[in-house]
Design a protein around this motif. Structure first.
Motif, PDB file in Angstrom:
ATOM      1  N   LEU A   1      -0.070   4.543   2.291  1.00  0.00           N
ATOM      2  CA  LEU A   1       0.373   4.374   3.686  1.00  0.00           C
ATOM      3  C   LEU A   1       1.781   4.370   4.006  1.00  0.00           C
ATOM      4  CD1 LEU A   1      -2.452   1.694   4.878  1.00  0.00           C
ATOM      5  CD2 LEU A   1      -2.455   4.134   5.097  1.00  0.00           C
TER       6      LEU A   1
ATOM      7  N   GLU B   1      -6.684  -2.584   7.576  1.00  0.00           N
ATOM      8  CA  GLU B   1      -6.258  -3.301   6.006  1.00  0.00           C
ATOM      9  C   GLU B   1      -6.831  -4.363   5.886  1.00  0.00           C
ATOM     10  OE1 GLU B   1      -5.325  -0.954   3.652  1.00  0.00           O
ATOM     11  OE2 GLU B   1      -6.103   0.572   5.434  1.00  0.00           O
TER      12      GLU B   1
ATOM     13  N   SER C   1       3.976   7.126   6.294  1.00  0.00           N
ATOM     14  CA  SER C   1       4.757   6.651   7.569  1.00  0.00           C
ATOM     15  C   SER C   1       6.125   7.204   7.015  1.00  0.00           C
ATOM     16  CB  SER C   1       4.614   5.201   7.803  1.00  0.00           C
ATOM     17  OG  SER C   1       5.315   4.367   6.359  1.00  0.00           O
TER      18      SER C   1
ATOM     19  N   ASN D   1       0.845  -1.148  -0.031  1.00  0.00           N
ATOM     20  CA  ASN D   1      -0.105   0.052   0.028  1.00  0.00           C
ATOM     21  C   ASN D   1       0.913   1.145   0.091  1.00  0.00           C
ATOM     22  OD1 ASN D   1      -1.622   2.279   0.669  1.00  0.00           O
ATOM     23  ND2 ASN D   1      -3.119   0.717   1.598  1.00  0.00           N
TER      24      ASN D   1
ATOM     25  N   GLU E   1       6.579  -0.390   9.928  1.00  0.00           N
ATOM     26  CA  GLU E   1       5.073  -0.699   9.757  1.00  0.00           C
ATOM     27  C   GLU E   1       4.346  -2.132  10.432  1.00  0.00           C
ATOM     28  OE1 GLU E   1       6.817  -2.779   6.012  1.00  0.00           O
ATOM     29  OE2 GLU E   1       7.105  -0.699   7.117  1.00  0.00           O
TER      30      GLU E   1
ATOM     31  N   GLN F   1      -0.682  -1.766   7.986  1.00  0.00           N
ATOM     32  CA  GLN F   1      -0.594  -1.634   6.545  1.00  0.00           C
ATOM     33  C   GLN F   1      -0.583  -3.006   5.814  1.00  0.00           C
ATOM     34  OE1 GLN F   1       2.773   0.882   5.530  1.00  0.00           O
ATOM     35  NE2 GLN F   1       2.401   2.211   7.333  1.00  0.00           N
TER      36      GLN F   1
ATOM     37  N   MET G   1       0.509  11.001   0.645  1.00  0.00           N
ATOM     38  CA  MET G   1      -0.587  10.140   0.010  1.00  0.00           C
ATOM     39  C   MET G   1      -0.988  10.512  -1.066  1.00  0.00           C
ATOM     40  SD  MET G   1      -2.458   9.378   3.667  1.00  0.00           S
ATOM     41  CE  MET G   1      -3.470   7.803   3.126  1.00  0.00           C
TER      42      MET G   1
END
Length: 405
Positions: free
Chosen positions: A136, A315, A140, A133, A230, A292, A151
């Protein structure tokens, strides 16, 4: 669903009238310590070999198995052994030389553009499998202040690269929705799977557990996967510290951010699926604080072992984990994970264990891969659509370095 054998009939390459199709999987996500993508490609390779006449080649920057093709790439520092394919033209030339009938790109960076170039030159379909993704990841990387900007930039890039593919595979429904919202069409949900014979409750071994030297009453939690930011491993370490005795966390994997603490045991990445299954099946609960995940393959493998799961309700994990198979944690606070874990131990875990196994069985590779093969055959019958990739490109400096890992 048709059986794997029945799906072999009446399709290009599975009869005497046509040569067997050649599928090339191109990915940068391959190293000695890589997990989910590697197991997906290995499972696909084995299944195609056993059930079809297809030829399957895995092309990656690290070729550590027979019949793999090594792609030109540069070492990516601090990535745990990954290499970065950079030279688009050289990559495309290598992929073309394999003479594929279908190419699947496993990452959205330079290799994806090279796969499109090779497919265009050979007039064959190109598939993308979305394992990350990017929105995301971008958020981060830059932090809260610039998250929105990052994003939006990542979303524009996702739309730009994926719109050229004939088909985009999303491993979860939520990832499919993300791609559709970004403006990508021709997206289908194609879940990953699990080898339910290897990952099985019968792998549980009291002898293995005794070798850890822990007290018999220890409540052993396990995490298996990459030690990456993540994954929020610090949340699990803090949660087990809050819980105190008799809880311990066993973390198996590799990467730049391993968990630490007096109640944490860290073990290196396990390359043997059978040994990994023994470890997971021998523990009490599998834990995962990542927010994520596009799917959650390690969680599915734990469920196949009959090990209850406590995971973040975020997610792709939301489609695998709920309170019937363990606990879905609504937020990422250590105290929330600690409460969910301790509550799970207040009740008989036999029910969650059985339901976890039952849910995993629906994702067996023998269910998922015939569906994938059907999608490939539909593309081969229809041929590629016209595409022009010349104007779109990306250089290694266009996106933050963390997105290449």
């Amino acid at each position: 669903m048709s059986s794997p054998v029945s799906l072999q009939a009446n399709a290009r390459g599975d009869s005497a009238q046509h040569p067997a199709p050649h599928l090339v999987d191109a990915t940068m996500f391959w190293s000695a310590s890589s997990g989910g993508v590697r197991r997906y490609l290995q499972a696909k390779h084995g299944w195609l070999t056993r059930h079809t006449g297809w030829k399957h080649t895995i092309a990656a920057p690290v070729a550590d198995q027979p019949d793999m093709v090594e792609l030109p790439a540069v070492t990516l520092p601090g990535s745990g052994g990954y290499k970065l394919p950079v030279k688009r033209r050289a990559l495309a030339t290598t992929l073309q030389s394999l003479e594929p009938d279908l190419i699947e790109a496993g990452d959205p960076y330079r290799l994806a553009w090279a796969a499109l170039d090779a497919a265009h030159a050979r007039h064959i379909p190109a598939v993308a499998c979305c394992h990350s993704n990017l929105e995301l990841l971008a958020a981060s990387f830059v932090g809260p202040r610039l998250a929105g900007t990052a994003m939006r930039a990542a979303r524009r890039y996702v739309r730009r690269v994926y719109r050229h593919f004939d088909l985009v595979l999303a491993p979860s429904e939520i990832m499919k929705l993300h791609l559709l919202d970004a403006g990508v069409d021709r997206v289908v949900c194609q879940p990953l799977g699990v080898d339910t014979q290897t990952f099985h409750p019968a792998r549980s071994s009291p002898m293995w557990r005794n070798q850890l030297g822990l007290p018999p009453a220890t409540r052993l939690l396990v995490y298996a996967g990459r030690f990456a930011p993540e994954k929020n491993l610090h949340v699990l370490a803090e949660a087990v510290q809050r819980l105190g005795a008799p809880y311990m966390l066993l973390a198996i994997g590799a990467g730049p951010t391993p968990p630490s603490g007096e109640r944490v045991i860290v073990r290196p990445f396990e390359t043997d699926p059978m040994l990994l299954a023994r470890t997971i099946a021998s523990c009490d609960v599998f834990v995962h604080a990542g927010d994520q995940e596009t799917f959650g393959l390690s969680v599915l493998e734990a469920m196949a072992c009959g090990t209850p799961v406590v995971a973040r309700a975020a997610e792709g994990l939301t489609e695998l984990v709920d309170d019937s198979v363990g606990a879905a944690v609504a937020d990422g606070r250590p105290e929330s994970f600690a409460n969910a874990i301790s509550t799970l131990f207040l009740h008989d875990r036999g029910g969650p264990s059985r339901r976890a196994r039952e849910r995993a069985e629906a994702y067996d590779w023998n269910q998922m891969l015939p569906l994938l093969l059907m999608r490939y055959r539909q593309l081969l019958r229809g041929g590629p659509r016209p595409r022009d990739t010349g104007a779109d490109s990306v250089t290694p400096t266009t996106l933050p370095m963390s997105l290449w890992q």
